[in-house]
Motif scaffolding. Structure first.
Motif, PDB file in Angstrom:
ATOM      1  N   TYR A  29     116.454 -29.559 -63.584  1.00 15.93           N
ATOM      2  CA  TYR A  29     116.411 -28.098 -63.385  1.00 15.93           C
ATOM      3  C   TYR A  29     115.913 -27.760 -61.984  1.00 15.93           C
ATOM      4  N   HIS A  30     116.146 -26.530 -61.568  1.00 14.43           N
ATOM      5  CA  HIS A  30     115.699 -26.044 -60.268  1.00 14.43           C
ATOM      6  C   HIS A  30     114.226 -25.662 -60.396  1.00 14.43           C
ATOM      7  N   CYS A  31     113.328 -26.451 -59.753  1.00 11.14           N
ATOM      8  CA  CYS A  31     111.889 -26.263 -59.998  1.00 11.14           C
ATOM      9  C   CYS A  31     111.230 -25.367 -58.950  1.00 11.14           C
ATOM     10  N   ILE A  33     112.269 -21.533 -56.286  1.00 17.89           N
ATOM     11  CA  ILE A  33     113.215 -20.425 -56.117  1.00 17.89           C
ATOM     12  C   ILE A  33     113.820 -20.516 -54.726  1.00 17.89           C
ATOM     13  N   ASP A  34     115.053 -20.016 -54.601  1.00 20.70           N
ATOM     14  CA  ASP A  34     115.703 -19.952 -53.298  1.00 20.70           C
ATOM     15  C   ASP A  34     115.701 -18.508 -52.809  1.00 20.70           C
ATOM     16  N   LEU A  35     115.424 -18.355 -51.516  1.00 17.60           N
ATOM     17  CA  LEU A  35     115.442 -17.038 -50.889  1.00 17.60           C
ATOM     18  C   LEU A  35     116.251 -17.164 -49.606  1.00 17.60           C
ATOM     19  N   VAL A 112     122.017 -22.118 -45.349  1.00 14.57           N
ATOM     20  CA  VAL A 112     120.715 -21.660 -44.857  1.00 14.57           C
ATOM     21  C   VAL A 112     119.966 -20.916 -45.966  1.00 14.57           C
ATOM     22  N   HIS A 113     118.822 -21.447 -46.342  1.00 15.39           N
ATOM     23  CA  HIS A 113     117.960 -20.768 -47.320  1.00 15.39           C
ATOM     24  C   HIS A 113     116.571 -21.399 -47.300  1.00 15.39           C
ATOM     25  N   LEU A 114     115.647 -20.731 -47.934  1.00 20.17           N
ATOM     26  CA  LEU A 114     114.300 -21.280 -48.123  1.00 20.17           C
ATOM     27  C   LEU A 114     114.148 -21.656 -49.588  1.00 20.17           C
ATOM     28  N   HIS A 115     113.727 -22.889 -49.835  1.00 22.96           N
ATOM     29  CA  HIS A 115     113.398 -23.323 -51.195  1.00 22.96           C
ATOM     30  C   HIS A 115     111.873 -23.306 -51.295  1.00 22.96           C
ATOM     31  N   LEU A 116     111.369 -22.524 -52.220  1.00 21.93           N
ATOM     32  CA  LEU A 116     109.922 -22.344 -52.376  1.00 21.93           C
ATOM     33  C   LEU A 116     109.466 -22.890 -53.721  1.00 21.93           C
TER      34      LEU A 116
HETATM   35 ZN   LIG Z   1     116.089 -24.587 -54.192  1.00 21.58          ZN
END
Ligand SMILES: [Zn+2]
Length: 200
Positions: A29-31, A33-35, A112-116
């Motif tokens: 799972y995606h642990c 969030i992407d922004l 391009v994104h931030l994974h937090l």
């Molecule tokens: Zn992510």
């Protein structure tokens, strides 16, 4: 009480949510969030979600690309991944106003994104906390923040509103206000007059 904010101060959009299931993540799972900011009207500059200390840089594997972790005063550790570049050093104290770097697409990333990610006590894969939920819950606890009465002018008519004063700025609530009204906010530095112009 530690207050949290989203890691962009300019415009951004939410991407893949926490908990989405998929084969491409080794835990299933995606642990985090992407922004997304840079290609969505923002400047892409990444700021800490709360003040703290830079605990590590590039310490958790190549799939995160350029990444860093910040330890906050309540024991939480936030991780910022896929950065284009990093502008802080390990051990550095960071405030809400400290630029950490810029969102990018380094490591295991398709754009391009931030994974937090947000971890309790220490980094441990996979993260068990939904950062969006956490930030939303800690945005609302405003007892440490100074609430100011501000007079603004709506189509020339004065209106008193509550503004949250934090880190020397009080435009957080004002921005919300403008969004609700579908308006444009103009601030005159000299007269300190705030005009809100409704979109036609
Ligand atoms: Zn992510």
């Amino acid at each position: 009480m530690v207050i949290y904010q989203y890691p962009f101060r300019s415009k951004f959009e939410f991407g893949t949510k926490y908990g989405v299931k998929g084969e491409k993540w080794s835990c299933g799972y995606h642990c985090g969030i992407d922004l997304k900011s840079k290609n969505h009207g923002g400047d892409g500059l990444v700021y800490p979600i709360a003040p703290g200390v830079v605990e590590s840089i590039n310490a958790h594997g190549n799939s995160y690309g350029r990444h860093l972790c910040i330890r906050h005063n309540d024991g939480m550790v936030s991780l910022y991944a896929h950065l284009e570049f990093i502008t802080v050093n390990r051990g550095q104290q960071v405030a809400f106003t400290t630029k950490l770097g810029r969102e990018g697409t380094t490591g295991n990333s398709t754009g391009v994104h931030l994974h937090l990610e947000l971890h309790q006590d220490k980094y441990k894969y996979p993260a068990k906390i939904d950062p969006r939920q956490w930030i939303e819950d800690h945005l609302k606890e405003v007892e440490d923040l100074e609430i100011k009465k501000l007079t603004v002018y709506v189509d020339g008519k004065p209106k008193v509103i509550d503004a949250v004063f934090q880190e020397g700025t009080n435009y957080i609530k004002l921005r919300d206000f403008a969004e609700v009204l579908g308006s444009q906010v103009k601030y005159d530095n000299v007269t300190e007059r705030i005009d809100i112009i409704k979109k036609k």
